[in-house]
Motif scaffolding. Structure first.
Motif: not given
Length: 239
Positions: A2-3, A6, A50, A52, A55, A197
């Motif tokens: 999943q992003t 963005d 982007t 994810q 990350d 993230t």
């Protein structure tokens, strides 16, 4: 995958005054007469990338703190769009989200509410927040009397205890003594294991290399590179 962040064609423009204005009256007079002179400064220029879910990305170079403020929603881009998914905990400025006239106790609930958490949840986390920040004896003291290090410890403790989807960190790990910095790094490593993230801005290459598998390099506001940490950091340090 999943992003969750963005960023598309984002630019950030600031107008910097050319001349010094000493008083509010002088500023208003010049403004009404159209005699305020500005230089246009592009802090970010057509940046796209982007991130994810899960990350851990480090940001280095010129324009990194501006980028973090845009991700946090503190600034709105002059051009382009930013989309984020999930709750965001920004640690981008010492004292951000605090009322200096309120006590540390009151600010835990205020700051937590800004991050989107209710009082019941914050009460359940209260002791852990206070103990991690090592501020038990100052809990009823207005935070206007706190040092920058105490501000940072309290802010970091709140943001990382409430388990956000996205954590934004700007040089907070460099505040405080070495022992507390180690505590911060250990906590971030635990958060990483949970799949949070994380975006980290830092001048400390050792911190970036230790915590971030990916690095985004901004060169005077232009995206120079985005990829594996060792490759990007080596290129950045050679410039």
């Amino acid at each position: 995958m999943q992003t969750v962040i963005d960023v598309q064609h984002v630019s950030m423009k600031f107008n910097l005054m050319e001349e010094k204005v000493d008083t509010l009256k002088e500023y208003v007079v010049r403004l009404l007469k159209g005699k305020l002179l500005y230089n246009e400064f592009l802090a970010l220029k057509d940046v796209s990338f982007t991130v994810q879910k899960g990350d851990i990305v480090g940001i280095v170079g010129a324009g990194k703190s501006t980028m973090l403020k845009l991700l946090a929603g503190v600034l709105t881009p002059s051009e382009g769009k930013i989309r984020t998914v999930g709750t965001i905990a920004p640690l981008i400025e010492v004292g951000a989200g605090f009322d200096p006239e309120l006590t540390a106790r009151e600010n835990i609930f205020l700051n937590g509410a800004i991050l989107g958490y209710n009082r019941k949840f914050l009460e359940s986390k209260f002791d852990e927040i206070v103990d991690f920040a090592e501020l038990r004896e100052f809990i009823n003291v207005p935070v206007k009397n706190f040092s920058s290090g105490m501000y940072a410890r309290l802010g970091f403790s709140i943001a990382t205890e409430v388990d956000p989807d996205i954590l934004l960190v700007d040089e907070v790990l460099s505040v405080g003594d070495y022992r507390f910095q180690e505590k911060c790094q250990e906590r971030i490593e635990k958060i990483i294991k949970k799949g949070t993230t994380i975006i980290i801005v830092s001048h400390a290459m050792e911190t970036i290399r230790k915590l971030c598998p990916k690095v985004l390099w901004l060169d005077h506001g232009v995206l120079k590179d985005y990829g594996p940490t060792e490759k990007v950091c080596s290129e950045y340090q050679e410039c």
